[in-house]
Each structure stands twice: as C-alpha cells, then as structure tokens.
Design a protein around this motif. Sequence first.
Motif, PDB file in Angstrom:
ATOM      1  N   LEU A  73       0.825  -1.206   0.000  1.00 58.47           N
ATOM      2  CA  LEU A  73       0.000   0.000   0.000  1.00 58.47           C
ATOM      3  C   LEU A  73       0.865   1.263   0.000  1.00 58.47           C
ATOM      4  O   LEU A  73       0.513   2.259  -0.641  1.00 58.47           O
ATOM      5  N   LEU A  74       2.001   1.220   0.685  1.00 61.74           N
ATOM      6  CA  LEU A  74       2.908   2.370   0.661  1.00 61.74           C
ATOM      7  C   LEU A  74       3.530   2.546  -0.728  1.00 61.74           C
ATOM      8  O   LEU A  74       3.660   3.669  -1.219  1.00 61.74           O
ATOM      9  N   PHE A  75       3.912   1.436  -1.362  1.00 64.96           N
ATOM     10  CA  PHE A  75       4.410   1.528  -2.736  1.00 64.96           C
ATOM     11  C   PHE A  75       3.312   2.072  -3.657  1.00 64.96           C
ATOM     12  O   PHE A  75       3.593   2.870  -4.564  1.00 64.96           O
ATOM     13  N   LEU A  76       2.068   1.655  -3.446  1.00 69.21           N
ATOM     14  CA  LEU A  76       0.957   2.168  -4.246  1.00 69.21           C
ATOM     15  C   LEU A  76       0.722   3.651  -3.968  1.00 69.21           C
ATOM     16  O   LEU A  76       0.393   4.421  -4.875  1.00 69.21           O
ATOM     17  N   ASN A  77       0.875   4.074  -2.703  1.00 63.10           N
ATOM     18  CA  ASN A  77       0.797   5.503  -2.395  1.00 63.10           C
ATOM     19  C   ASN A  77       1.785   6.281  -3.255  1.00 63.10           C
ATOM     20  O   ASN A  77       1.478   7.360  -3.764  1.00 63.10           O
ATOM     21  N   GLY A  78       2.986   5.725  -3.407  1.00 68.17           N
ATOM     22  CA  GLY A  78       4.011   6.378  -4.204  1.00 68.17           C
ATOM     23  C   GLY A  78       3.656   6.478  -5.674  1.00 68.17           C
ATOM     24  O   GLY A  78       4.245   7.272  -6.405  1.00 68.17           O
ATOM     25  N   LEU A  79       2.695   5.678  -6.107  1.00 67.60           N
ATOM     26  CA  LEU A  79       2.229   5.720  -7.498  1.00 67.60           C
ATOM     27  C   LEU A  79       0.930   6.505  -7.634  1.00 67.60           C
ATOM     28  O   LEU A  79       0.357   6.581  -8.720  1.00 67.60           O
ATOM     29  N   GLY A  80       0.446   7.074  -6.518  1.00 69.95           N
ATOM     30  CA  GLY A  80      -0.747   7.907  -6.572  1.00 69.95           C
ATOM     31  C   GLY A  80      -2.030   7.241  -6.135  1.00 69.95           C
ATOM     32  O   GLY A  80      -3.090   7.866  -6.169  1.00 69.95           O
ATOM     33  N   TYR A  81      -1.970   6.003  -5.689  1.00 70.26           N
ATOM     34  CA  TYR A  81      -3.155   5.270  -5.227  1.00 70.26           C
ATOM     35  C   TYR A  81      -3.149   5.318  -3.697  1.00 70.26           C
ATOM     36  O   TYR A  81      -2.597   4.448  -3.040  1.00 70.26           O
ATOM     37  N   ILE A  82      -3.761   6.352  -3.147  1.00 69.45           N
ATOM     38  CA  ILE A  82      -3.507   6.745  -1.767  1.00 69.45           C
ATOM     39  C   ILE A  82      -4.363   5.997  -0.744  1.00 69.45           C
ATOM     40  O   ILE A  82      -5.586   5.917  -0.857  1.00 69.45           O
ATOM     41  N   THR A  83      -3.671   5.471   0.266  1.00 68.18           N
ATOM     42  CA  THR A  83      -4.288   4.981   1.490  1.00 68.18           C
ATOM     43  C   THR A  83      -3.541   5.651   2.634  1.00 68.18           C
ATOM     44  O   THR A  83      -2.330   5.470   2.769  1.00 68.18           O
ATOM     45  N   GLN A  84      -4.249   6.431   3.447  1.00 65.46           N
ATOM     46  CA  GLN A  84      -3.595   7.120   4.556  1.00 65.46           C
ATOM     47  C   GLN A  84      -3.336   6.141   5.697  1.00 65.46           C
ATOM     48  O   GLN A  84      -4.217   5.415   6.124  1.00 65.46           O
ATOM     49  N   ASN A  85      -2.094   6.130   6.188  1.00 65.66           N
ATOM     50  CA  ASN A  85      -1.707   5.265   7.310  1.00 65.66           C
ATOM     51  C   ASN A  85      -2.159   3.814   7.114  1.00 65.66           C
ATOM     52  O   ASN A  85      -2.934   3.273   7.906  1.00 65.66           O
ATOM     53  N   PRO A  86      -1.697   3.164   6.075  1.00 65.06           N
ATOM     54  CA  PRO A  86      -2.142   1.783   5.790  1.00 65.06           C
ATOM     55  C   PRO A  86      -1.665   0.796   6.835  1.00 65.06           C
ATOM     56  O   PRO A  86      -0.596   0.967   7.430  1.00 65.06           O
TER      57      PRO A  86
END
Length: 278
Positions: A73-86
């Motif tokens: 999920l953090l790697f996905l956050n880095g691609l713009g697919y955001i989950t806050q505090n996964p």
Amino acid sequence: MPEQLTSGIARRVASLATAGAFALGSVVMLAPPAAADDYERTPVEIISQIEARSWPQYSVGNPGPNVDVQAALLFLNGLGYITQNPGCLYTDRVESTVRNFERREGITVNGVLDSTTWVKIRNMHFPTEADAYKRGDRGWGVLAVKVLLNSKYNAGLSLHEYYDAATENAVRNAQRSLGIGVDGAFGRLTYKGTITAPGGSTCQNLPRIAQDERPAADAESEAVERPAREGAPEVAQKPAEEAAPEEAVRETVEEEAPEVAEKSVEAPAGETERVRGY
C-alpha cells in the motif's frame, strides 16, 4: 531457466567473457566504475534462487496480517493510489485500492495482491536498470522499504520518509543475508528478495509524514539535496490535459491524504516481468 532471468545472466556471462579476453591479451585497464545493475555483482545461482521464489498472495479471503500488505500500500501511495496510514490487514478497502490500480494500469482485475500486481508495482517503481531507492531519496517508497526491513530484518529504523545512512546500512545487511551484491541501494532484486523473505507478522505503526522530515545529521551531511522522487507526498499535480477522466479518478481511502502526482505509465495487459538490477 526462467525466461525472465536470461537477460541479466547473459549480461553477466558476457561481462565475464570480456574480462577474460582482456586478461589473456595482457591489456592493462583501469577498473570500471561500480555497475548500476546488481545482477552484474550477484552470483547467477542466487539470482535464480531469488527470482524463482513465489510472490506472496493476499486477498480478503487471505488477509494476513503481514507487513507485505502495508508495504504494498505504501508503494501504491508512491504511485498515486492513496491509502492514509495503511495497515497490515487486507481489508475490503485494500481490495478496492488494488482493483483500482489493476484497472488503471491495464493488468488483470481480480482485487488480489498476487504476482501480477507485485511485478507491476516493481516495474513502475524501478523502470530501468539504474533505478533504485538510495541515500538521499524520500517518499512513500522509502517508507515501504523501512517497514519491510524493520519487520523482516529487525532493522529498528525510524519511520520517517528519508533514506538516511541507517536505512542504507539496513539495506546492506538485508542484501548480505540474501546473497545479493551489497551496495545499500534498494532496487529490483532486493525488492523481490525482501518481499518474498519469510516473516513480516509484526506490523509497523506509521507516524503522520511531515514534508521535508529528515534527521538533522543527514541534512547537514548532504551538500546538495537530491530532487524528490516521483510519487513522494510533496510532488505537484500533473498538468490538467494529462489528467484521467472524472469517472476514473483514483480512490482516496481517507480524507486529507497527501497530494501525490499521478505517473503516466503505459502498461499493456499481460506485462511480463523485466529483469533489471538490484
């Protein structure tokens, strides 16, 4: 031998053959600079062993908990697919985020964190042989590296978004454990080895990430600040003409998520795993 290993191994064999030819000809040369591709520095049998490992698979029916889910999920956050505090559980919300990623990036949509999804994430974070997270970088991807190292290698890293000296040393230790050529940079081979390493049941409690957060000692030691990697929370939005249609806007799992630039990546369905360094 798996098809995805051939290019890296071929380069290694060619390199060794060339070195042998120069030695036989008594040609004196200066040592070349360190290769950017860790496949050049890792024994072929280790490459084969790591690449043959099965990617872990998570779904609503197999939710963990495991740090692999949090890192993904953090790697996905880095691609713009955001989950806050996964977190480390594969919930319905995680499935929704994964489905959105699969749909937008042109891979099979099944809502499962499986080999296809892991490979797509890898290819987007490390698109060339020279790409790796290294000292001076910052962002969601760096935080993903840290939670993996803390949970699977007991690294004891502070969970801020800056790739500092302690992170570099922890990556070196993980690379030694995996048998990978040691350079302290987290790229493709280290990604595969770490994701597929056993353990990870200890979930990491994530702090709220502050922009420009980094240890003072490292801030003073860097003469020139490296530019932020794409996908870090502080990256500006992409131009309006490149924005996705309204009905395809990426889902924000929680309010007040950091603004992250969407990367424009062409990813045809059925993408195969590319062999690159680290």
